[in-house]
Enzyme design. Structure first.
Site, mmCIF file in Angstrom:
data_model
loop_
_atom_site.group_PDB
_atom_site.id
_atom_site.type_symbol
_atom_site.label_atom_id
_atom_site.label_comp_id
_atom_site.label_asym_id
_atom_site.label_seq_id
_atom_site.Cartn_x
_atom_site.Cartn_y
_atom_site.Cartn_z
ATOM 1 N N TRP A 52 47.172 35.261 31.084
ATOM 2 C CA TRP A 52 46.721 35.033 29.427
ATOM 3 C C TRP A 52 46.597 36.165 28.864
ATOM 4 O O TRP A 52 46.674 36.792 29.453
ATOM 5 C CB TRP A 52 45.225 34.402 29.681
ATOM 6 C CG TRP A 52 44.160 34.249 28.584
ATOM 7 C CD1 TRP A 52 44.316 35.377 28.115
ATOM 8 C CD2 TRP A 52 43.839 33.269 27.515
ATOM 9 N NE1 TRP A 52 43.335 35.351 26.494
ATOM 10 C CE2 TRP A 52 43.582 34.052 26.514
ATOM 11 C CE3 TRP A 52 44.493 31.762 27.493
ATOM 12 C CZ2 TRP A 52 43.104 32.985 25.193
ATOM 13 C CZ3 TRP A 52 44.260 30.849 26.506
ATOM 14 C CH2 TRP A 52 43.326 31.195 25.282
ATOM 15 N N LYS A 53 47.067 35.629 27.025
ATOM 16 C CA LYS A 53 46.990 36.381 26.478
ATOM 17 C C LYS A 53 46.172 35.309 25.596
ATOM 18 O O LYS A 53 46.020 34.588 24.922
ATOM 19 C CB LYS A 53 47.935 37.290 25.919
ATOM 20 C CG LYS A 53 48.974 36.685 24.825
ATOM 21 C CD LYS A 53 50.045 37.469 24.178
ATOM 22 C CE LYS A 53 49.603 38.787 23.110
ATOM 23 N NZ LYS A 53 48.930 38.020 21.842
ATOM 24 N N ASN A 54 45.632 36.809 24.679
ATOM 25 C CA ASN A 54 45.243 36.529 23.262
ATOM 26 C C ASN A 54 45.579 37.412 21.629
ATOM 27 O O ASN A 54 46.934 37.759 21.359
ATOM 28 C CB ASN A 54 43.876 35.441 22.532
ATOM 29 C CG ASN A 54 42.470 36.507 23.221
ATOM 30 O OD1 ASN A 54 42.819 36.976 24.077
ATOM 31 N ND2 ASN A 54 41.760 36.911 22.888
ATOM 32 N N ASP A 55 44.749 37.660 21.147
ATOM 33 C CA ASP A 55 44.967 38.857 19.870
ATOM 34 C C ASP A 55 45.447 39.561 20.291
ATOM 35 O O ASP A 55 45.645 39.914 21.250
ATOM 36 C CB ASP A 55 43.068 39.369 19.174
ATOM 37 C CG ASP A 55 42.339 38.614 19.512
ATOM 38 O OD1 ASP A 55 42.307 37.409 19.530
ATOM 39 O OD2 ASP A 55 40.980 38.998 19.082
ATOM 40 N N TRP A 114 37.739 44.023 24.393
ATOM 41 C CA TRP A 114 37.718 43.150 23.313
ATOM 42 C C TRP A 114 38.667 43.257 22.487
ATOM 43 O O TRP A 114 39.001 44.474 22.839
ATOM 44 C CB TRP A 114 36.848 42.268 22.654
ATOM 45 C CG TRP A 114 35.376 42.011 23.438
ATOM 46 C CD1 TRP A 114 35.751 41.641 25.184
ATOM 47 C CD2 TRP A 114 34.230 41.040 23.212
ATOM 48 N NE1 TRP A 114 35.164 41.215 25.776
ATOM 49 C CE2 TRP A 114 33.985 40.323 24.955
ATOM 50 C CE3 TRP A 114 33.939 40.838 21.957
ATOM 51 C CZ2 TRP A 114 32.792 39.599 24.502
ATOM 52 C CZ3 TRP A 114 32.789 40.053 22.140
ATOM 53 C CH2 TRP A 114 31.958 39.340 23.506
ATOM 54 N N ARG A 180 31.697 43.229 15.898
ATOM 55 C CA ARG A 180 32.981 43.483 16.378
ATOM 56 C C ARG A 180 34.228 43.757 16.154
ATOM 57 O O ARG A 180 34.434 44.107 14.990
ATOM 58 C CB ARG A 180 33.332 42.432 17.722
ATOM 59 C CG ARG A 180 33.461 40.690 16.815
ATOM 60 C CD ARG A 180 33.507 40.312 17.900
ATOM 61 N NE ARG A 180 33.667 38.969 17.544
ATOM 62 C CZ ARG A 180 32.344 37.924 16.747
ATOM 63 N NH1 ARG A 180 31.791 37.862 17.482
ATOM 64 N NH2 ARG A 180 33.414 36.679 16.521
ATOM 65 N N ASP A 181 35.354 44.550 16.745
ATOM 66 C CA ASP A 181 36.762 43.812 16.456
ATOM 67 C C ASP A 181 37.056 45.088 15.105
ATOM 68 O O ASP A 181 37.441 45.347 14.187
ATOM 69 C CB ASP A 181 37.306 42.758 15.668
ATOM 70 C CG ASP A 181 37.185 41.618 16.118
ATOM 71 O OD1 ASP A 181 37.196 41.963 17.772
ATOM 72 O OD2 ASP A 181 36.802 41.157 15.290
ATOM 73 N N GLU A 229 36.979 37.868 11.611
ATOM 74 C CA GLU A 229 36.975 38.262 13.058
ATOM 75 C C GLU A 229 38.300 39.039 12.437
ATOM 76 O O GLU A 229 39.216 38.908 10.783
ATOM 77 C CB GLU A 229 37.408 37.100 13.715
ATOM 78 C CG GLU A 229 36.143 36.704 14.109
ATOM 79 C CD GLU A 229 36.410 35.997 15.884
ATOM 80 O OE1 GLU A 229 36.181 35.998 17.301
ATOM 81 O OE2 GLU A 229 37.452 35.064 15.374
#
Length: 512
Positions: A52-55, A114, A180-181, A229
């Site tokens: 899996w990958k996301n951001d 994250w 976050r982020d 985000e």
């Protein structure tokens, strides 16, 4: 943002127009062998090697190449939660080399890692040595909202491996949720670091001298486009010499009829406060699937900074259906990115500054085949003498009088399944309703952007599970996930209520 661990089994319907999406448990999560099903892995887009990958995390230039970090979960099919930072490197942003996990998860009591950002500390402000790579990232020790905080990792081997700076946050949570982020940039003029942080409906701004201690200085608030985000802050200079600061966020505007991608404002930034030119944002993509996007500096081979062009890359997915993908069962992965874009600042006839996008120029160096079909006149539907599943199609469409015109992509042999891209009346559109796609609700099938005139230039990137359409100068782009059957390889041109001329119809294939 962070990754999640649920997954779904992709099953196409008999008609091919919808997908039946059935959740499955870890016992059914083993990918099929290559002999059991054909590959859906993209031909020329970045994909995670496995799982899996996301951001995306903002790439940084180190030792003559880009270091691209992204959120990765090695335990995705086993049902375990949590992401690490995996690294890939590239010199041209088309071909990438996997370098493995750089910032691991679950090595401290704070758990997984994250989104955040990496910087090269050339001035040794943090004390880890000149040229150390420093990562600021969100962690949530109890996997909740009120304990999201910012932690520091550092590297002295060129960003390949990282060490945690203790287990205490460098920016603790003040007691709220959605904290976050962190995105960090260097303010050379004032000799300090600046962080933007996603805080629900606000982007917070922070200062630091050493990347270890941070002070809140201001906030930019925007309601009506969901939880903000992955903030972004950068400066670009237009060809007319005007320089603008740009503040960007990933946001969900679907409830207001707006995109669910990357919202941005042009404006000014005095080192502490961002002032927008207009209250409402523009959008860097009008499709359904260009989320968690980041922009980053364009560097020459010698490392010189381009002040007029910036790169951008986005996650080709959407949290509404993030675990829906045929790739997990046929290829053992779920995670595809957009093509890297070159983003520039332009001014329209009314004086509004905006960001225009085009596919990265280095894509030209990977062309393996070109099919030049010249000029074609179309009244109704005209099927082309070309088949393919991964390519770029470009053309310019002109007309005297009609209602709409465009292209049917990934067309089935009987013409019953296809993806439509083009213009109709006063809007440009990308419609995936006619093929298998991840949106089981049927609500997010056709994306729109404004259009006027009697001529349009289209540049469309088609890959095994995606379509990206660039309209005219790239002010409007539509990126969406699609899962056409691999036997659907045709292309047709169409016009509605009139005749259109498709000029300079060119198809290019790529080898990466």
């Amino acid at each position: 943002m962070r990754g999640i661990s649920r997954r779904a089994l992709f099953v196409g319907s008999a008609a091919g127009a919808t997908a039946a999406l059935l959740p499955v448990g870890p016992a059914a999560a083993k990918p099929k062998s290559a002999a059991a099903c054909a590959s859906y892995r993209a031909e020329y887009h970045f994909t995670v090697p496995d799982q899996w990958k996301n951001d995306p995390q903002r790439p940084v230039w180190i030792d003559g190449e880009y270091h691209y970090y992204y959120l990765y979960n090695a335990d995705y099919t086993a049902g375990a939660v949590g992401t690490a930072w995996r690294l890939a490197t590239s010199s041209d942003l088309v071909s990438f080399k996997d370098r493995g996990v750089a910032v691991p998860k679950n090595t401290t009591a704070n758990g997984d890692v994250w989104s955040g950002s990496a910087v090269v500390d050339t001035g040794n402000t943090a004390g880890f040595g000149a040229g150390a790579v420093v990562v600021l990232a969100t962690m949530s020790p109890h996997d909740g909202d009120a304990d999201q905080a910012q932690y520091l990792y550092w590297s002295t081997d060129g960003g390949r491996t990282f060490t945690n700076y203790g287990t205490d946050p460098v920016l603790p949570n003040p007691g709220g949720r959605d904290f976050r982020d962190p995105k960090v940039i260097r303010d050379e003029e004032r000799g300090r670091w600046v962080m933007t942080l996603a805080e629900n409906n606000k982007v917070g701004f922070y200062h630091s001298a050493d990347l270890k201690s941070w002070t809140y200085v201001s906030g930019f608030i925007k309601d009506g486009i969901g939880v903000l985000e992955c903030p972004d802050l950068f400066r670009l200079t237009a060809s007319d010499g005007t320089a603008k600061w740009v503040l960007g966020v990933s946001a969900n505007g679907k409830g207001s009829g707006l995109p669910n991608t990357y919202a941005y404002w042009t404006g000014s930034f005095d080192g502490t406060t961002f002032t927008a030119d207009a209250p409402d944002p523009q959008w860097l993509d009008h499709g359904w699937d260009w989320y968690g996007a980041v922009t980053f500096e364009k560097r020459s081979s010698g490392g010189e900074l381009d002040q007029e062009v910036r790169y951008a890359i986005g996650w080709l997915n959407n949290w509404d259906y993030a675990n829906t993908a045929p790739t997990i069962d046929c290829d053992g992965f779920n995670g595809t990115d957009s093509i890297v874009r070159e983003v520039s600042l332009k001014r329209d006839a009314s004086g509004v500054y905006y960001l225009a996008s085009r596919p990265v120029t280095a894509l030209d160096d990977h062309v393996s085949r070109t099919v030049d079909l010249g000029d074609l006149e179309v009244t109704g539907t005209r099927v082309l003498d070309y088949t393919g599943i991964a390519y770029e199609l470009s053309c310019e469409i002109s007309w005297d009088q009609l209602r709409g015109a465009g292209v049917q992509l990934r067309r089935s042999p009987d013409g019953g399944r296809h993806i439509d891209a083009g213009v109709y009346g006063d809007y440009a559109f990308l419609n995936r309703r006619g093929t298998v796609n991840p949106d089981a609700t049927g609500r997010w099938q056709e994306s729109h952007s404004p259009f006027s005139g009697d001529r349009v230039r289209l540049r469309i990137l088609v890959d095994r599970t995606s379509v990206e359409m660039f309209v005219d100068d790239g002010r409007y782009v539509h990126s969406s996930e699609v899962f056409p059957y691999l036997l659907d390889t045709g292309i047709a041109l169409f016009s509605i209520d009139g005749t259109a001329v498709f000029e300079n119809v060119l198809i290019r294939e790529f080898a990466v």
